[in-house]
Design an enzyme around this catalytic site. Structure first.
Site, PDB file in Angstrom:
ATOM      1  N   VAL A   1      -6.316  14.545   8.203  1.00  0.00           N
ATOM      2  CA  VAL A   1      -6.059  14.009   8.637  1.00  0.00           C
ATOM      3  C   VAL A   1      -6.722  12.441   8.611  1.00  0.00           C
ATOM      4  CG1 VAL A   1      -5.802  13.473  11.699  1.00  0.00           C
ATOM      5  CG2 VAL A   1      -5.779  16.229  11.058  1.00  0.00           C
ATOM      6  N   PRO A   2      -5.854  11.471   7.712  1.00  0.00           N
ATOM      7  CA  PRO A   2      -5.591  10.683   6.978  1.00  0.00           C
ATOM      8  C   PRO A   2      -6.262   9.523   8.325  1.00  0.00           C
ATOM      9  CG  PRO A   2      -3.874  10.630   7.185  1.00  0.00           C
ATOM     10  CD  PRO A   2      -3.770  12.465   7.165  1.00  0.00           C
ATOM     11  N   CYS A   3      -7.317   9.457   8.758  1.00  0.00           N
ATOM     12  CA  CYS A   3      -8.578   8.386   9.599  1.00  0.00           C
ATOM     13  C   CYS A   3      -8.497   7.056   8.113  1.00  0.00           C
ATOM     14  CB  CYS A   3      -8.597   8.213  10.463  1.00  0.00           C
ATOM     15  SG  CYS A   3     -10.190   9.018   9.901  1.00  0.00           S
ATOM     16  N   HIS A   4      -8.617   7.339   7.384  1.00  0.00           N
ATOM     17  CA  HIS A   4      -9.076   7.085   6.387  1.00  0.00           C
ATOM     18  C   HIS A   4      -7.978   5.466   6.070  1.00  0.00           C
ATOM     19  CE1 HIS A   4      -7.661   9.804   3.220  1.00  0.00           C
ATOM     20  NE2 HIS A   4      -7.757   8.715   2.923  1.00  0.00           N
ATOM     21  N   ARG A   5      -7.193   5.636   6.438  1.00  0.00           N
ATOM     22  CA  ARG A   5      -5.632   5.285   5.968  1.00  0.00           C
ATOM     23  C   ARG A   5      -5.103   3.987   6.598  1.00  0.00           C
ATOM     24  NH1 ARG A   5      -2.043  10.386   4.182  1.00  0.00           N
ATOM     25  NH2 ARG A   5      -3.536  10.506   2.325  1.00  0.00           N
TER      26      ARG A   5
END
Length: 159
Positions: free
Chosen positions: A125-129
């Site tokens: 779940v790409p919260c780094h994006r």
């Protein structure tokens, strides 16, 4: 309630602790462990083994999306935000405002930021994006240096 299992994965940017059951993954979080404690064994649940393999493929640059079953633990609002995060494509970026608009609650930018910070499924779940609306990096539970590394990795730049 099924027993939860843990498995450590050694990424290029630190140990990642995977936690889940036979049904799905509950968390994928960076750890400050110096070495692996929970190693892959033959009786590890298949879903944890698959998560381990998919993370390995991601870090090798051969996987751009994840197909493992994951299970959210949070409020309905948090789950809505986390689901919206999964729609940000590999090597792309978005802002808290983009997520707020996508969930139909344009004024919830701060609440989106708070939910983003509580995401326990790093990378998948790409919260780094999520970056600032000004294009700058914003907070990341795993550390801004890891966030920068992940974004460069996905964009094919040398981290």
């Amino acid at each position: 309630m099924h027993k939860r299992h843990k498995l450590d994965y050694q990424s290029p940017i630190g140990v990642i602790e995977i936690e889940g059951t036979e049904e799905g993954i509950y968390s994928i979080l960076f750890s400050e462990k110096e070495k692996l404690e929970n190693v892959l064994v033959d009786d590890s649940p298949a879903v944890l083994q698959e998560c381990f393999d998919q993370l390995d493929q991601y870090f090798k640059g051969t996987r751009h999306e994840f197909t493992i079953p994951f299970l959210f633990e949070g409020t309905d609002f948090q789950k809505t935000v986390w689901t919206a995060l999964t729609k940000i494509n590999y090597a792309q970026a978005g802002s808290y405002k983009d997520i707020a608009v996508s969930i139909g609650n344009e004024k919830a930018v701060r609440a989106v930021g708070s939910a983003n910070g509580k995401n326990k499924l790093s990378i998948v779940v790409p919260c780094h994006r999520i970056i600032g609306s000004n294009g700058k990096l914003t907070g990341y539970a795993g550390g801004l240096w890891r966030k920068e590394w992940l974004l460069k990795h996905e964009r094919g730049m040398k981290p």
